[in-house]
Design a protein around this motif. Structure first.
Motif, PDB file in Angstrom:
ATOM      1  N   LEU A  19       0.829  -1.210   0.000  1.00 53.32           N
ATOM      2  CA  LEU A  19       0.000   0.000   0.000  1.00 53.32           C
ATOM      3  C   LEU A  19       0.860   1.255   0.000  1.00 53.32           C
ATOM      4  O   LEU A  19       0.551   2.236  -0.678  1.00 53.32           O
ATOM      5  CB  LEU A  19      -0.935  -0.006   1.218  1.00 53.32           C
ATOM      6  CG  LEU A  19      -2.058  -1.042   1.151  1.00 53.32           C
ATOM      7  CD1 LEU A  19      -2.659  -1.274   2.526  1.00 53.32           C
ATOM      8  CD2 LEU A  19      -3.141  -0.601   0.183  1.00 53.32           C
TER       9      LEU A  19
ATOM     10  N   ASP B  46      -4.056   6.251   0.038  1.00 49.74           N
ATOM     11  CA  ASP B  46      -2.933   5.404   0.446  1.00 49.74           C
ATOM     12  C   ASP B  46      -1.893   6.158   1.285  1.00 49.74           C
ATOM     13  O   ASP B  46      -0.705   5.881   1.219  1.00 49.74           O
ATOM     14  CB  ASP B  46      -2.260   4.759  -0.779  1.00 49.74           C
ATOM     15  CG  ASP B  46      -3.034   3.543  -1.289  1.00 49.74           C
ATOM     16  OD1 ASP B  46      -3.848   2.989  -0.507  1.00 49.74           O
ATOM     17  OD2 ASP B  46      -2.831   3.144  -2.437  1.00 49.74           O
TER      18      ASP B  46
ATOM     19  N   ILE C  57      -4.224   4.356   5.441  1.00 48.82           N
ATOM     20  CA  ILE C  57      -3.943   2.933   5.249  1.00 48.82           C
ATOM     21  C   ILE C  57      -4.195   2.170   6.554  1.00 48.82           C
ATOM     22  O   ILE C  57      -4.849   1.128   6.570  1.00 48.82           O
ATOM     23  CB  ILE C  57      -2.473   2.711   4.806  1.00 48.82           C
ATOM     24  CG1 ILE C  57      -2.305   3.132   3.340  1.00 48.82           C
ATOM     25  CG2 ILE C  57      -2.050   1.260   4.982  1.00 48.82           C
ATOM     26  CD1 ILE C  57      -0.855   3.167   2.890  1.00 48.82           C
TER      27      ILE C  57
END
Ligand code: AMP
Length: 184
Positions: free
Chosen positions: A124, A132, A137
Protein backbone atom coordinates in the motif's frame (compact mmCIF):
# COMPACT_ATOMS: atom_id res chain seq x y z
CA UNK A 1 -18.51 -17.85 -13.85
CA UNK A 2 -19.57 -15.74 -10.87
CA UNK A 3 -16.78 -15.10 -8.40
CA UNK A 4 -16.29 -12.82 -5.49
CA UNK A 5 -12.81 -11.65 -4.49
CA UNK A 6 -12.12 -10.95 -0.85
CA UNK A 7 -8.83 -9.49 0.44
CA UNK A 8 -7.53 -6.76 2.69
CA UNK A 9 -6.52 -3.46 1.04
CA UNK A 10 -3.36 -4.08 -0.98
CA UNK A 11 -4.15 -7.78 -1.27
CA UNK A 12 -4.27 -7.90 -5.06
CA UNK A 13 -8.04 -7.98 -5.70
CA UNK A 14 -7.74 -5.60 -8.65
CA UNK A 15 -4.93 -7.55 -10.34
CA UNK A 16 -6.63 -10.93 -9.89
CA UNK A 17 -9.99 -9.41 -10.84
CA UNK A 18 -8.61 -8.37 -14.22
CA UNK A 19 -6.74 -11.64 -14.80
CA UNK A 20 -9.69 -13.86 -13.86
CA UNK A 21 -12.17 -11.79 -15.86
CA UNK A 22 -10.10 -12.22 -19.00
CA UNK A 23 -9.54 -15.94 -18.27
CA UNK A 24 -13.26 -16.65 -17.86
CA UNK A 25 -14.40 -14.01 -20.37
CA UNK A 26 -16.68 -12.26 -17.91
CA UNK A 27 -16.87 -8.70 -16.63
CA UNK A 28 -14.59 -7.44 -13.86
CA UNK A 29 -16.52 -5.20 -11.50
CA UNK A 30 -14.48 -3.35 -8.88
CA UNK A 31 -16.67 -1.61 -6.30
CA UNK A 32 -13.80 0.79 -5.51
CA UNK A 33 -13.53 1.77 -9.19
CA UNK A 34 -17.31 2.18 -9.57
CA UNK A 35 -17.38 4.39 -6.48
CA UNK A 36 -14.29 6.39 -7.54
CA UNK A 37 -15.90 7.03 -10.95
CA UNK A 38 -19.00 8.40 -9.22
CA UNK A 39 -16.79 10.60 -7.01
CA UNK A 40 -14.97 11.93 -10.09
CA UNK A 41 -18.28 12.67 -11.80
CA UNK A 42 -18.92 15.17 -8.99
CA UNK A 43 -22.61 14.32 -8.51
CA UNK A 44 -24.13 14.96 -5.04
CA UNK A 45 -23.78 11.22 -4.31
CA UNK A 46 -20.26 11.34 -5.75
CA UNK A 47 -19.26 14.11 -3.36
CA UNK A 48 -20.47 11.99 -0.44
CA UNK A 49 -18.56 8.98 -1.77
CA UNK A 50 -15.38 11.05 -2.08
CA UNK A 51 -15.59 11.97 1.61
CA UNK A 52 -15.87 8.35 2.75
CA UNK A 53 -13.05 7.24 0.47
CA UNK A 54 -10.73 10.05 1.52
CA UNK A 55 -11.14 9.00 5.17
CA UNK A 56 -10.81 5.29 4.39
CA UNK A 57 -14.31 4.63 5.73
CA UNK A 58 -16.78 2.31 4.06
CA UNK A 59 -19.31 4.07 1.85
CA UNK A 60 -22.90 3.84 3.19
CA UNK A 61 -24.66 0.61 2.16
CA UNK A 62 -27.53 2.45 0.44
CA UNK A 63 -25.14 4.27 -1.91
CA UNK A 64 -23.09 1.13 -2.59
CA UNK A 65 -26.24 -0.87 -3.44
CA UNK A 66 -27.65 1.83 -5.66
CA UNK A 67 -24.48 1.85 -7.77
CA UNK A 68 -23.42 -1.80 -7.64
CA UNK A 69 -26.60 -3.89 -7.91
CA UNK A 70 -27.57 -2.74 -11.44
CA UNK A 71 -24.01 -3.39 -12.68
CA UNK A 72 -23.87 -6.85 -11.06
CA UNK A 73 -27.34 -7.82 -12.33
CA UNK A 74 -26.44 -6.75 -15.88
CA UNK A 75 -23.17 -8.73 -15.78
CA UNK A 76 -24.95 -11.80 -14.36
CA UNK A 77 -27.40 -11.69 -17.26
CA UNK A 78 -24.44 -11.63 -19.66
CA UNK A 79 -22.84 -14.76 -18.22
CA UNK A 80 -21.05 -13.75 -15.06
CA UNK A 81 -18.62 -11.50 -13.30
CA UNK A 82 -15.57 -11.23 -11.10
CA UNK A 83 -16.69 -8.98 -8.31
CA UNK A 84 -13.92 -7.27 -6.36
CA UNK A 85 -14.61 -5.31 -3.19
CA UNK A 86 -18.33 -5.99 -2.80
CA UNK A 87 -19.83 -7.26 -0.52
CA UNK A 88 -17.54 -5.86 2.16
CA UNK A 89 -19.72 -6.29 5.25
CA UNK A 90 -21.97 -9.08 6.50
CA UNK A 91 -25.14 -6.97 6.03
CA UNK A 92 -24.05 -6.26 2.43
CA UNK A 93 -23.52 -10.01 1.88
CA UNK A 94 -26.96 -10.86 3.28
CA UNK A 95 -28.61 -8.24 1.08
CA UNK A 96 -26.58 -9.30 -1.97
CA UNK A 97 -27.69 -12.89 -1.40
CA UNK A 98 -31.35 -11.74 -1.40
CA UNK A 99 -30.84 -9.89 -4.68
CA UNK A 100 -29.12 -12.93 -6.24
CA UNK A 101 -31.97 -15.20 -5.15
CA UNK A 102 -34.54 -12.81 -6.56
CA UNK A 103 -32.68 -12.70 -9.89
CA UNK A 104 -32.18 -16.47 -9.72
CA UNK A 105 -28.39 -16.67 -9.87
CA UNK A 106 -25.83 -18.17 -7.52
CA UNK A 107 -22.23 -17.40 -6.70
CA UNK A 108 -19.73 -20.11 -7.73
CA UNK A 109 -17.14 -19.23 -5.09
CA UNK A 110 -15.62 -16.55 -2.90
CA UNK A 111 -11.85 -16.38 -3.28
CA UNK A 112 -10.05 -15.08 -0.20
CA UNK A 113 -6.53 -13.83 -0.91
CA UNK A 114 -4.69 -14.16 2.38
CA UNK A 115 -1.56 -12.04 3.00
CA UNK A 116 0.38 -11.09 6.12
CA UNK A 117 -0.14 -7.52 7.30
CA UNK A 118 3.51 -6.39 6.80
CA UNK A 119 3.25 -7.37 3.12
CA UNK A 120 -0.03 -5.46 2.75
CA UNK A 121 1.49 -2.36 4.36
CA UNK A 122 4.54 -2.48 2.12
CA UNK A 123 2.38 -2.80 -1.00
CA UNK A 124 0.00 0.00 0.00
CA UNK A 125 2.83 2.38 0.83
CA UNK A 126 4.24 1.70 -2.64
CA UNK A 127 1.06 2.83 -4.44
CA UNK A 128 0.11 6.40 -5.24
CA UNK A 129 -3.62 6.52 -4.55
CA UNK A 130 -4.97 9.47 -2.58
CA UNK A 131 -6.35 7.06 0.06
CA UNK A 132 -2.93 5.40 0.45
CA UNK A 133 -1.40 7.77 3.02
CA UNK A 134 0.05 6.06 6.11
CA UNK A 135 -2.77 7.20 8.40
CA UNK A 136 -5.61 6.27 6.03
CA UNK A 137 -3.94 2.93 5.25
CA UNK A 138 -3.85 2.05 8.94
CA UNK A 139 -7.54 2.91 9.22
CA UNK A 140 -8.49 0.88 6.11
CA UNK A 141 -6.63 -2.17 7.44
CA UNK A 142 -8.51 -1.79 10.72
CA UNK A 143 -11.86 -1.49 8.89
CA UNK A 144 -10.99 -4.70 7.04
CA UNK A 145 -10.10 -6.55 10.25
CA UNK A 146 -13.23 -5.39 12.09
CA UNK A 147 -15.91 -5.18 9.43
CA UNK A 148 -14.91 -7.17 6.34
CA UNK A 149 -12.97 -10.15 7.72
CA UNK A 150 -16.14 -11.72 9.28
CA UNK A 151 -17.09 -12.46 5.65
CA UNK A 152 -14.34 -15.13 5.60
CA UNK A 153 -16.29 -17.22 8.13
CA UNK A 154 -19.60 -16.24 6.51
CA UNK A 155 -18.62 -17.77 3.15
CA UNK A 156 -16.69 -20.66 4.73
CA UNK A 157 -19.87 -21.63 6.61
CA UNK A 158 -21.72 -21.61 3.29
CA UNK A 159 -19.14 -23.98 1.81
CA UNK A 160 -18.01 -21.68 -1.01
CA UNK A 161 -14.80 -20.17 0.41
CA UNK A 162 -11.57 -20.77 -1.51
CA UNK A 163 -8.61 -19.54 0.53
CA UNK A 164 -5.44 -18.82 -1.42
CA UNK A 165 -2.01 -17.59 -0.34
CA UNK A 166 -1.99 -14.08 -1.82
CA UNK A 167 1.73 -13.58 -1.24
CA UNK A 168 2.83 -15.23 -4.50
CA UNK A 169 3.39 -13.93 -8.04
CA UNK A 170 0.13 -12.92 -9.75
CA UNK A 171 0.44 -15.72 -12.35
CA UNK A 172 0.80 -18.38 -9.65
CA UNK A 173 -2.26 -17.08 -7.79
CA UNK A 174 -4.42 -17.11 -10.93
CA UNK A 175 -3.25 -20.64 -11.77
CA UNK A 176 -4.01 -21.88 -8.25
CA UNK A 177 -7.50 -20.36 -8.31
CA UNK A 178 -8.22 -21.88 -11.70
CA UNK A 179 -6.98 -25.32 -10.60
CA UNK A 180 -9.02 -25.29 -7.38
CA UNK A 181 -12.29 -23.91 -8.71
CA UNK A 182 -15.07 -26.40 -9.29
CA UNK A 183 -14.94 -27.51 -12.93
CA UNK A 184 -17.58 -26.66 -15.54
P1 AMP B 1 -10.90 -0.46 -2.94
O1 AMP B 1 -10.60 0.12 -4.30
O2 AMP B 1 -11.57 -1.80 -3.02
O3 AMP B 1 -9.70 -0.46 -2.04
O4 AMP B 1 -11.97 0.53 -2.26
C1 AMP B 1 -11.63 1.87 -1.99
C2 AMP B 1 -12.68 2.51 -1.10
O5 AMP B 1 -13.97 2.45 -1.74
C3 AMP B 1 -12.89 1.88 0.25
O6 AMP B 1 -11.95 2.34 1.20
C4 AMP B 1 -14.31 2.34 0.58
O7 AMP B 1 -14.32 3.70 0.95
C5 AMP B 1 -14.99 2.25 -0.77
N1 AMP B 1 -15.63 0.94 -1.02
C6 AMP B 1 -15.31 0.03 -1.98
N2 AMP B 1 -16.14 -1.03 -1.94
C7 AMP B 1 -17.02 -0.79 -0.94
C8 AMP B 1 -18.12 -1.51 -0.40
N3 AMP B 1 -18.50 -2.72 -0.87
N4 AMP B 1 -18.79 -0.96 0.65
C9 AMP B 1 -18.44 0.24 1.14
N5 AMP B 1 -17.41 0.96 0.68
C10 AMP B 1 -16.70 0.47 -0.35
Amino acid sequence: MKLLLLAAPGGGKGTQGERLASLYAVQHISSGDVLRAEARAGTPVGREVAGYQRRGDLVADQIVFGLLVPAVAAAAARGGYILDGFPRTVPQAVQAFDVARRLDFTLDATVYLNLPEPVLLQRLLGRARTDDTAEVIRHRLQVFAETTSPLIAYYRDRGILLEVNGDQPAEAITAEIQARLPGP
